[in-house]
Write an enzyme that holds these catalytic residues in place. Sequence first.
Site: not given
Length: 408
Positions: A213-214
């Site tokens: 994920n970011r």
Amino acid sequence: MAEHRPPRVVLGVAGGIAAYKACEVLRRLTETGHQVRVVPTESALNFVGAATFEALSGQPVRTGVFEDIPEVAHVRLGQQAQLVVIAPATADLMARAAQGRADDLLTATLLTARCPVLMVPAMHTEMWLHPATVANVALLRSRGIVVMEPASGRLTGVDTGPGRLPEPAEIAEFARLLLERPDALPQDLVGRRVVVSAGGTREPLDPVRFLGNRSSGRQGYALARVAAQRGAEVTLVRAHTSEDLLPPASVRVVDTGTAAQLREAMVHESAGADVVVMAAAVADFRPADMVQHKIKKTDSGPPTLSLETNPDILVELVGKRAEGQLIVGFAAETGDENGDVLHHGRAKLARKGCDLLVVNAVGDGKAFEQPDNAGWLLGADGGEVELPPGSKALLASSLWDAVAHRLG
Ligand code: C5P
């Protein structure tokens, strides 16, 4: 329209070899729009010439109280400053400041300044650990001066140990925080043990691919850094974080990768902690099988991924918590047809069972991978505090206020 005045910062530089790093601190402060006046001590000029500081700051450089007499510089500089940063602060400079001396322009400036003062020590380990320096640091802190912990590592020559100047990026982060909020770094977490998770987990599909994920880990690092500066003993359990982030000086770091590893580390580290903060972005699902070889492209099309659910670490930590332990969760939310961000935040707080929940609105480039953040802090006791837009360190300082208040 009111004229925009850039914040006035005095950058004091004392006479140690780390004075050369003051140039980088100065560059960061001027690039972010501050008007910086450099005030070195006479000995600092043995390491970096006045011309360098003048060129980088665009302002004159003086060291003594008998220069610029008509300007009354020894009084005005301190009076007009919105922040004084001293980097490096040597043992001698801190001793003179603790005594209230005014024998050069920098110490005179410290006596007239009523703004926040950030001192960034750098010296040999023996000097840092000497009872005289320890007492001076304690005295300066008791007067509200923010004295950073030096980093550990290589010093001049072959010596290693605590005494290195923290990185200019860390210094700039605290400088910004103190300009946003002068009282952001009180010593109110002394004696508290704190565990913070940060970053995004990565769930391997095969030896080269993962589901990630970011999350950059910036908010978790800011939480750890601010808690440590407020006196807590901090453990940072990190998953994958952005490479430009530096582990805060004086924080213990535990490295993990997957949600399962993060869970194990958090369960272990949380035992005996006063506060646990789950700022990590944990993958909700993981591939059911980690393939031992790289999945090959075939003519029969893409493979079908089979996923299984990861344990909810926050819920588990709430279930295992000891009497008096405070647990904080984070929630990144967007509104939808069922309710706004706050509505979903309240529901999540009830579902997770934690004491406090930081709710961030996400989407449209907000929160993820950004230096800034904003949101609300919801309490299980019904409390609701708006967290104004600002640096991630500013949000961290609001959270630690609420925690310190609840710990009594
Ligand atoms: O349910 P959601 O992922 O939005 O919840 C976010 C909060 O729960 C964060 O504090 C996150 O660290 C934590 N979390 C967790 N374990 C998971 C998923 C989220 O501890 N598997």
